[in-house]
Design a protein around this motif. Structure first.
Motif, PDB file in Angstrom:
ATOM      1  N   GLU A  43       0.825  -1.211   0.000  1.00 46.26           N
ATOM      2  CA  GLU A  43       0.000   0.000   0.000  1.00 46.26           C
ATOM      3  C   GLU A  43       0.860   1.263   0.000  1.00 46.26           C
ATOM      4  O   GLU A  43       0.544   2.245  -0.676  1.00 46.26           O
ATOM      5  CB  GLU A  43      -0.953   0.012   1.209  1.00 46.26           C
ATOM      6  CG  GLU A  43      -2.025  -1.059   1.178  1.00 46.26           C
ATOM      7  CD  GLU A  43      -1.503  -2.439   1.597  1.00 46.26           C
ATOM      8  OE1 GLU A  43      -0.476  -2.526   2.313  1.00 46.26           O
ATOM      9  OE2 GLU A  43      -2.103  -3.439   1.182  1.00 46.26           O
ATOM     10  N   GLU A  44       1.952   1.240   0.757  1.00 44.06           N
ATOM     11  CA  GLU A  44       2.848   2.396   0.793  1.00 44.06           C
ATOM     12  C   GLU A  44       3.558   2.588  -0.552  1.00 44.06           C
ATOM     13  O   GLU A  44       3.760   3.720  -0.999  1.00 44.06           O
ATOM     14  CB  GLU A  44       3.873   2.257   1.915  1.00 44.06           C
ATOM     15  CG  GLU A  44       3.245   2.410   3.289  1.00 44.06           C
ATOM     16  CD  GLU A  44       4.189   2.040   4.409  1.00 44.06           C
ATOM     17  OE1 GLU A  44       4.236   2.826   5.385  1.00 44.06           O
ATOM     18  OE2 GLU A  44       4.852   0.992   4.326  1.00 44.06           O
ATOM     19  N   TYR A  46       2.251   1.692  -3.442  1.00 44.53           N
ATOM     20  CA  TYR A  46       1.219   2.226  -4.333  1.00 44.53           C
ATOM     21  C   TYR A  46       0.986   3.717  -4.065  1.00 44.53           C
ATOM     22  O   TYR A  46       0.857   4.517  -4.997  1.00 44.53           O
ATOM     23  CB  TYR A  46      -0.091   1.446  -4.197  1.00 44.53           C
ATOM     24  CG  TYR A  46      -1.152   2.045  -5.071  1.00 44.53           C
ATOM     25  CD1 TYR A  46      -1.093   1.895  -6.450  1.00 44.53           C
ATOM     26  CD2 TYR A  46      -2.180   2.809  -4.532  1.00 44.53           C
ATOM     27  CE1 TYR A  46      -2.037   2.490  -7.269  1.00 44.53           C
ATOM     28  CE2 TYR A  46      -3.122   3.393  -5.345  1.00 44.53           C
ATOM     29  CZ  TYR A  46      -3.055   3.234  -6.715  1.00 44.53           C
ATOM     30  OH  TYR A  46      -3.978   3.832  -7.519  1.00 44.53           O
ATOM     31  N   GLU A  47       0.933   4.097  -2.807  1.00 41.73           N
ATOM     32  CA  GLU A  47       0.746   5.507  -2.449  1.00 41.73           C
ATOM     33  C   GLU A  47       1.877   6.364  -3.017  1.00 41.73           C
ATOM     34  O   GLU A  47       1.645   7.452  -3.540  1.00 41.73           O
ATOM     35  CB  GLU A  47       0.690   5.643  -0.923  1.00 41.73           C
ATOM     36  CG  GLU A  47       0.304   7.017  -0.440  1.00 41.73           C
ATOM     37  CD  GLU A  47       0.181   7.031   1.072  1.00 41.73           C
ATOM     38  OE1 GLU A  47       0.903   7.834   1.706  1.00 41.73           O
ATOM     39  OE2 GLU A  47      -0.622   6.241   1.610  1.00 41.73           O
ATOM     40  N   TYR A  48       3.102   5.863  -2.944  1.00 43.22           N
ATOM     41  CA  TYR A  48       4.254   6.576  -3.512  1.00 43.22           C
ATOM     42  C   TYR A  48       4.067   6.771  -5.018  1.00 43.22           C
ATOM     43  O   TYR A  48       4.303   7.848  -5.551  1.00 43.22           O
ATOM     44  CB  TYR A  48       5.542   5.785  -3.238  1.00 43.22           C
ATOM     45  CG  TYR A  48       6.753   6.365  -3.904  1.00 43.22           C
ATOM     46  CD1 TYR A  48       7.502   7.357  -3.285  1.00 43.22           C
ATOM     47  CD2 TYR A  48       7.154   5.927  -5.162  1.00 43.22           C
ATOM     48  CE1 TYR A  48       8.616   7.904  -3.896  1.00 43.22           C
ATOM     49  CE2 TYR A  48       8.266   6.461  -5.780  1.00 43.22           C
ATOM     50  CZ  TYR A  48       8.991   7.450  -5.151  1.00 43.22           C
ATOM     51  OH  TYR A  48      10.098   7.990  -5.771  1.00 43.22           O
ATOM     52  N   SER A  50       1.302   6.871  -6.615  1.00 39.10           N
ATOM     53  CA  SER A  50       0.195   7.799  -6.844  1.00 39.10           C
ATOM     54  C   SER A  50       0.688   9.244  -6.865  1.00 39.10           C
ATOM     55  O   SER A  50       0.155  10.083  -7.584  1.00 39.10           O
ATOM     56  CB  SER A  50      -0.877   7.645  -5.765  1.00 39.10           C
ATOM     57  OG  SER A  50      -1.468   6.385  -5.840  1.00 39.10           O
TER      58      SER A  50
END
Length: 116
Positions: A43-44, A46-48, A50
């Motif tokens: 998730e982290e 993916y957030e990066y 984004s």
């Protein structure tokens, strides 16, 4: 402790095994899991992506002859496929967000880390 952004960059663009052994001081990854060594989650990562974008792919269309995992965006949709020995496998088409999540997860799987 190595900051999360550096870890994410290594997972997406670098060599996680080399980094774990040389920078993090892990003697042998045969007996360790990457999730014990890297302190970031899928998730982290993916957030990066984004915020900073998905890593550049050499593919800009289905016509690429290079083998491996390919992805490209066209008219707001993400297209992905694997090319091996001249054949295309596992061809997919996604809306924007689902495509990005699939690409990030696949890149993490291909890095061999098991962080997915």
């Amino acid at each position: 402790m190595i900051d999360k952004e550096t870890q994410i960059k290594i997972l997406l663009y670098g060599n996680p095994l080399d980094f774990a052994c040389k920078t993090l001081g892990v003697r042998d990854m045969r007996t360790r899991k990457y999730s014990e060594v890297f302190t970031v989650s899928n998730e982290e990562v993916y957030e990066y992506t984004s915020i900073h974008g998905i890593p550049h792919s050499d593919s800009t269309s289905r016509d690429s002859l290079v083998e491996g995992f390919h992805y490209f965006e066209e008219e707001g949709k993400w297209y992905t496929f694997f090319r091996e020995r001249g054949y295309i496998h596992d061809e997919k088409c996604f809306d924007d967000e689902l495509g990005k999540k699939y690409i990030v997860t696949t890149l993490l799987k291909l890095s061999g880390t098991g962080l997915y």
